[in-house]
Design a protein around this motif. Sequence first.
Motif, PDB file in Angstrom:
ATOM      1  N   GLU A   2       0.992  -1.389   0.183  1.00  0.00           N
ATOM      2  CA  GLU A   2       0.190  -0.218   0.020  1.00  0.00           C
ATOM      3  C   GLU A   2       0.570   1.087  -0.139  1.00  0.00           C
ATOM      4  N   ARG A   4       1.724   1.632  -3.626  1.00  0.00           N
ATOM      5  CA  ARG A   4       1.336   2.015  -4.129  1.00  0.00           C
ATOM      6  C   ARG A   4       1.026   3.414  -4.529  1.00  0.00           C
ATOM      7  N   GLU A   5       0.860   3.783  -3.283  1.00  0.00           N
ATOM      8  CA  GLU A   5       1.032   6.066  -2.860  1.00  0.00           C
ATOM      9  C   GLU A   5       1.039   6.673  -3.342  1.00  0.00           C
TER      10      GLU A   5
END
Length: 274
Positions: A163, A166-167
């Motif tokens: 995550e 991804r950010e």
Amino acid sequence: MQTVNNFSQLNFRGDKSALADFLEVPVSDVVRWSNEGWYVEDFKIFSSEQDTPQYVLANNAFYSDKEFPLYYDDNAPDQSKPSLVFDIRTGEVYVEYVYGCPGVFFRTKFCFRLSKELSPEDISLLIDRNLDKFQKILNGSSVEYNGSEFVGRYSSEAESWVESLRESLINVEPSEDFLIHEDFDSFLESDPFGKKYNATCLSDIVRHLNIEIESNSYERCSDDLKNDPESAIISYYNWLLTDCILKPNDEVPDWVFEIEELSYFKKSQITLEV
């Protein structure tokens, strides 16, 4: 793809001895594979679990078979936009246009969207700077057979790194960072004496290397290399000649031995011949 037990039922009426003869293995192996839930794919037997690689393998964007730069198209379907792909079954990190990828669906691959037009240099820097994060994902990953397909399993720490990437990756802008060269070794490796461009002296080598580096907007020489390129080249030649790195059929041009710091090698050569 099917289990050994199903493959045996469909093709050998459940006769494990016949399957063992077909595979040229002991019957005990077939029985064990069947009991442990192994599976068959393309007539090859695989375990129900797969070991993931120990280390991440970063594919260099400069040598990719993909076309660079990768252009971001706002009108393209989301699935087909360029992404950084991480394949935990191979440990590879690379850039690809991803569309309908089964590996992504079964989580054996992760796709990290790239939102901007990035050059090969940008991509290489991006991968290098995040290798430790990819490694942490790989460390917390496993691949298991769920009865029909291989699927990726991840620890909570690995999921958090996914995550995080991804950010951060979707907001990466084209970089103005430069690759700073401290020496010319990588440029001299394939053609140390400039035979491809008919070099006749050290100045020809320096001139060619400067042109090659300046032609790339993301590469620069360090101040020391810029101020004294001759010393860096001579140092490389000294290493080649001292450690006998050159192949037996590689001829060293006479002008190399005319360089004062390397003249010793010519004298040594004459002494050996006498």
